[in-house]
Structure formats: C-alpha cells, structure tokens
Design a protein around this motif. Structure first.
Motif, PDB file in Angstrom:
ATOM      1  N   THR A  52       8.805  48.614 -67.855  1.00  0.00           N
ATOM      2  CA  THR A  52       8.635  47.424 -67.064  1.00  0.00           C
ATOM      3  C   THR A  52       8.022  46.275 -67.831  1.00  0.00           C
ATOM      4  O   THR A  52       6.894  45.518 -67.858  1.00  0.00           O
ATOM      5  CB  THR A  52       7.527  47.758 -65.722  1.00  0.00           C
ATOM      6  OG1 THR A  52       6.388  48.314 -66.683  1.00  0.00           O
ATOM      7  CG2 THR A  52       8.227  48.973 -64.894  1.00  0.00           C
ATOM      8  N   PRO A  53       8.824  45.898 -68.877  1.00  0.00           N
ATOM      9  CA  PRO A  53       8.020  44.710 -69.847  1.00  0.00           C
ATOM     10  C   PRO A  53       8.037  43.359 -68.956  1.00  0.00           C
ATOM     11  O   PRO A  53       7.167  42.513 -69.549  1.00  0.00           O
ATOM     12  CB  PRO A  53       9.509  44.555 -70.876  1.00  0.00           C
ATOM     13  CG  PRO A  53      10.699  44.998 -70.031  1.00  0.00           C
ATOM     14  CD  PRO A  53      10.212  46.192 -69.157  1.00  0.00           C
ATOM     15  N   LEU A  54       8.605  43.005 -67.875  1.00  0.00           N
ATOM     16  CA  LEU A  54       8.353  41.733 -67.289  1.00  0.00           C
ATOM     17  C   LEU A  54       6.880  41.863 -66.880  1.00  0.00           C
ATOM     18  O   LEU A  54       6.191  40.997 -66.693  1.00  0.00           O
ATOM     19  CB  LEU A  54       9.037  41.847 -65.973  1.00  0.00           C
ATOM     20  CG  LEU A  54      10.778  41.139 -66.250  1.00  0.00           C
ATOM     21  CD1 LEU A  54      11.438  41.275 -64.863  1.00  0.00           C
ATOM     22  CD2 LEU A  54      10.585  39.607 -66.870  1.00  0.00           C
ATOM     23  N   SER A  55       6.384  42.961 -66.568  1.00  0.00           N
ATOM     24  CA  SER A  55       4.870  43.241 -66.117  1.00  0.00           C
ATOM     25  C   SER A  55       3.836  42.939 -67.067  1.00  0.00           C
ATOM     26  O   SER A  55       2.831  42.594 -66.904  1.00  0.00           O
ATOM     27  CB  SER A  55       4.884  44.627 -65.344  1.00  0.00           C
ATOM     28  OG  SER A  55       4.590  45.644 -66.381  1.00  0.00           O
ATOM     29  N   ARG A  56       4.488  42.703 -68.355  1.00  0.00           N
ATOM     30  CA  ARG A  56       3.458  42.278 -69.447  1.00  0.00           C
ATOM     31  C   ARG A  56       2.987  40.865 -69.221  1.00  0.00           C
ATOM     32  O   ARG A  56       1.852  40.563 -69.850  1.00  0.00           O
ATOM     33  CB  ARG A  56       4.006  42.543 -70.851  1.00  0.00           C
ATOM     34  CG  ARG A  56       4.392  43.920 -71.096  1.00  0.00           C
ATOM     35  CD  ARG A  56       5.044  44.153 -72.539  1.00  0.00           C
ATOM     36  NE  ARG A  56       5.627  45.233 -72.987  1.00  0.00           N
ATOM     37  CZ  ARG A  56       6.261  45.773 -73.862  1.00  0.00           C
ATOM     38  NH1 ARG A  56       6.892  44.656 -74.592  1.00  0.00           N
ATOM     39  NH2 ARG A  56       6.557  46.824 -74.024  1.00  0.00           N
ATOM     40  N   ASP A  57       3.929  40.111 -68.690  1.00  0.00           N
ATOM     41  CA  ASP A  57       3.531  38.732 -68.644  1.00  0.00           C
ATOM     42  C   ASP A  57       2.512  38.472 -67.454  1.00  0.00           C
ATOM     43  O   ASP A  57       2.680  38.511 -66.307  1.00  0.00           O
ATOM     44  CB  ASP A  57       4.802  37.853 -68.267  1.00  0.00           C
ATOM     45  CG  ASP A  57       4.752  36.533 -68.280  1.00  0.00           C
ATOM     46  OD1 ASP A  57       3.631  36.014 -68.054  1.00  0.00           O
ATOM     47  OD2 ASP A  57       5.852  35.851 -67.994  1.00  0.00           O
ATOM     48  N   SER A  58       1.604  37.758 -67.574  1.00  0.00           N
ATOM     49  CA  SER A  58       0.242  37.514 -66.800  1.00  0.00           C
ATOM     50  C   SER A  58       0.605  36.875 -65.668  1.00  0.00           C
ATOM     51  O   SER A  58       0.205  36.516 -64.525  1.00  0.00           O
ATOM     52  CB  SER A  58      -0.942  37.144 -67.378  1.00  0.00           C
ATOM     53  OG  SER A  58      -0.637  36.085 -68.197  1.00  0.00           O
ATOM     54  N   PHE A 117       0.635  45.035 -60.624  1.00  0.00           N
ATOM     55  CA  PHE A 117      -0.266  43.907 -61.382  1.00  0.00           C
ATOM     56  C   PHE A 117       0.339  43.675 -62.568  1.00  0.00           C
ATOM     57  O   PHE A 117       0.893  44.135 -63.514  1.00  0.00           O
ATOM     58  CB  PHE A 117      -1.730  44.438 -61.515  1.00  0.00           C
ATOM     59  CG  PHE A 117      -2.395  44.726 -60.295  1.00  0.00           C
ATOM     60  CD1 PHE A 117      -3.408  43.608 -59.516  1.00  0.00           C
ATOM     61  CD2 PHE A 117      -2.473  45.863 -59.605  1.00  0.00           C
ATOM     62  CE1 PHE A 117      -3.934  43.839 -58.405  1.00  0.00           C
ATOM     63  CE2 PHE A 117      -3.005  46.283 -58.543  1.00  0.00           C
ATOM     64  CZ  PHE A 117      -3.878  45.326 -57.886  1.00  0.00           C
ATOM     65  N   SER A 118       0.415  42.183 -62.849  1.00  0.00           N
ATOM     66  CA  SER A 118       0.901  41.899 -64.164  1.00  0.00           C
ATOM     67  C   SER A 118      -0.101  41.623 -64.792  1.00  0.00           C
ATOM     68  O   SER A 118      -1.048  41.452 -64.957  1.00  0.00           O
ATOM     69  CB  SER A 118       1.460  40.308 -63.858  1.00  0.00           C
ATOM     70  OG  SER A 118       0.474  39.178 -63.286  1.00  0.00           O
ATOM     71  N   GLY A 119       0.331  41.471 -66.310  1.00  0.00           N
ATOM     72  CA  GLY A 119      -0.200  41.286 -67.539  1.00  0.00           C
ATOM     73  C   GLY A 119      -0.802  42.835 -67.822  1.00  0.00           C
ATOM     74  O   GLY A 119      -0.918  44.006 -67.461  1.00  0.00           O
ATOM     75  N   CYS A 120      -0.894  42.913 -69.361  1.00  0.00           N
ATOM     76  CA  CYS A 120      -1.175  44.146 -69.881  1.00  0.00           C
ATOM     77  C   CYS A 120      -1.890  43.965 -71.360  1.00  0.00           C
ATOM     78  O   CYS A 120      -1.361  42.874 -72.079  1.00  0.00           O
ATOM     79  CB  CYS A 120       0.080  45.109 -70.084  1.00  0.00           C
ATOM     80  SG  CYS A 120      -0.321  46.608 -70.794  1.00  0.00           S
ATOM     81  N   ASN A 121      -2.749  44.730 -71.621  1.00  0.00           N
ATOM     82  CA  ASN A 121      -3.549  44.379 -72.859  1.00  0.00           C
ATOM     83  C   ASN A 121      -2.642  45.317 -73.948  1.00  0.00           C
ATOM     84  O   ASN A 121      -3.162  45.252 -75.197  1.00  0.00           O
ATOM     85  CB  ASN A 121      -4.945  44.968 -72.828  1.00  0.00           C
ATOM     86  CG  ASN A 121      -5.075  46.120 -72.534  1.00  0.00           C
ATOM     87  OD1 ASN A 121      -4.127  46.788 -71.691  1.00  0.00           O
ATOM     88  ND2 ASN A 121      -6.437  46.821 -72.664  1.00  0.00           N
ATOM     89  N   LEU A 122      -1.720  46.059 -73.842  1.00  0.00           N
ATOM     90  CA  LEU A 122      -1.107  46.755 -74.754  1.00  0.00           C
ATOM     91  C   LEU A 122       0.455  46.316 -75.028  1.00  0.00           C
ATOM     92  O   LEU A 122       0.902  45.563 -73.998  1.00  0.00           O
ATOM     93  CB  LEU A 122      -1.164  48.371 -74.373  1.00  0.00           C
ATOM     94  CG  LEU A 122      -2.597  48.900 -74.117  1.00  0.00           C
ATOM     95  CD1 LEU A 122      -2.418  50.503 -74.033  1.00  0.00           C
ATOM     96  CD2 LEU A 122      -3.470  48.574 -75.361  1.00  0.00           C
ATOM     97  N   ASN A 123       1.073  46.922 -75.926  1.00  0.00           N
ATOM     98  CA  ASN A 123       2.580  46.395 -75.982  1.00  0.00           C
ATOM     99  C   ASN A 123       3.259  47.773 -76.555  1.00  0.00           C
ATOM    100  O   ASN A 123       3.763  47.951 -77.749  1.00  0.00           O
ATOM    101  CB  ASN A 123       2.471  45.327 -77.027  1.00  0.00           C
ATOM    102  CG  ASN A 123       3.857  44.733 -77.342  1.00  0.00           C
ATOM    103  OD1 ASN A 123       4.593  44.737 -76.188  1.00  0.00           O
ATOM    104  ND2 ASN A 123       4.108  44.306 -78.505  1.00  0.00           N
TER     105      ASN A 123
END
Length: 222
Positions: free
Chosen positions: A29-35, A17-23
């Motif tokens: 998997t940095p691409l997955s931070r993008d919602s 799943f895409s998007g993450c509330n942490l950094n």
C-alpha cells in the motif's frame, strides 16, 4: 474481509491511516506512506462512514495504514467515544503510542520487520522497539499476534533467531503466536515452498507458528 493473520475470514471495516515512519521494500500500500493521502475526517464523520458499512456479519474495524499509531491520539478519542471492537495493525515501532490505546483496542497485529525489509537504517533499534511493544501488549492482556513477512530469499536462521529472542526476552511470549506470511504474489514461491516448512520448523522451536498467505489477494477481494 480480513485476509491476513489470526482474524482471517472475519468481516471488517477497514480504516486506513496515511503516513508511515518506515519504508519497507515489500509494502503493498505505497500510497498510504504519503501523509497527505486520503481525506481528513473528524471522529464523528468517521463513525458515520463506518456505520454505513456495517453488515450483519460485522466483526470489528481494522485500524491500519500506513502506520496508524502516528495518529494514536485521534484513535484514542475515537474509541473512547465509539466503543467499536477493533484490530490495530501496527509495525510496533512506537511503544509509547501503543500504551495510549491500552484498554481500547481488542486485537493487535504486530508486524515484525526483518533486516532485509530495509524499513529503517538501524534495524537493531527497530527490533528493540518492537519487542518493547510486545511486552506492553502482553502486560495489558490484549489479544495479540505477531506477523512476519518472508520472501523466498529470507534466511531461515534469521527468522529462527528473532523467534528465539522474543522467547528469551519475553517469558510470556507463548501466549502470542507468530504468523509467517509469504510475500505476495504466490508465484514468487513456485518450487520454493519447502522454505516455508523450514522456517516453520526452526522458528517453531521457540514460538507457536502459523503460516498464512494473504487470502484476500487469492480471492481478489479488497
């Protein structure tokens, strides 16, 4: 193939799943931070894609991210419709969303963050939420383990203090092991593997400890 934690070596289908509330500063998997990353699917289409990938050695699906609990309602609808065995991989920062999936997920890998991971500006609030999530999972009887990524610079006392707090605040925490995961690549650890033994020994005074690297990266499996 699952390359981390207690289910290591199990054949899984990964649903990312895409998007993450942490950094987190170690995110692999940095691409997955993008919602907006990836494809938008409905639950029926997702099931068809999963079904196409199931092999005779299939164990479960891995619901991972990003942070999958940002999509808890979608996951709830999916698992209610398609009763597949599942592992939820989560940072544990959203205890209210975890409650939505009680009785639906079979396994949970809860990734505890250290202050040095710089995942959020207020680490105290984060660890409080993670401990609350652990309590919920234990109460629901979900097969759970905690995971904690360590680096050569990680202070042994920091990991031990977190393990002690979990033990003190959650009497039933003996049911949940803590997987200490050395950050990849393992070249980071050349001449420093004694630190892993120190962490295991001190944290092991409070919780059951397993030290497991990311095996899928050693085998170069995706």
């Amino acid at each position: 193939m699952q390359g981390e934690g207690k289910l290591i070596g199990r054949r899984q289908v990964f649903v990312r799943f895409s998007g993450c509330n942490l950094n987190c500063n170690y995110c692999d998997t940095p691409l997955s931070r993008d919602s907006d990353y990836g494809d938008e699917l409905d639950i029926d289409t997702l099931y068809k894609k999963v079904e196409e990938l199931i092999t005779p050695d299939f164990h479960s699906i891995s619901l991972t991210g990003g942070e999958p609990l940002l999509h808890a309602d979608f996951i709830k609808n999916f698992l209610e419709e398609y009763n597949l065995p599942s592992l939820l991989e989560t940072n544990g920062s959203l205890p209210d969303e975890i409650e939505k999936l009680a009785g639906l997920v079979d396994y949970v890998s809860l990734d505890i963050k250290l202050p040095e991971h710089k995942a959020v500006s207020n680490w105290d609030d984060l660890i409080n939420c993670e401990i609350e999530s652990i309590k919920i999972l234990i109460e629901e009887g979900i097969n759970t383990y905690c995971k904690l990524v360590v680096q050569p610079s990680t202070q042994t006392d920091t990991v031990s203090a977190i393990a002690a707090r979990i033990k003190d605040e959650i009497p039933e925490s003996s049911k949940i092991p803590l997987v200490v995961q050395p950050a990849s690549p393992l070249d980071f650890w050349a001449g420093k593997t004694h630190k892993l033994l120190e962490i295991s020994e001190q944290a092991g005074e409070h919780l059951e400890i397993l030290t497991i690297p990311q095996v899928h990266k050693l085998l170069k499996l995706r």
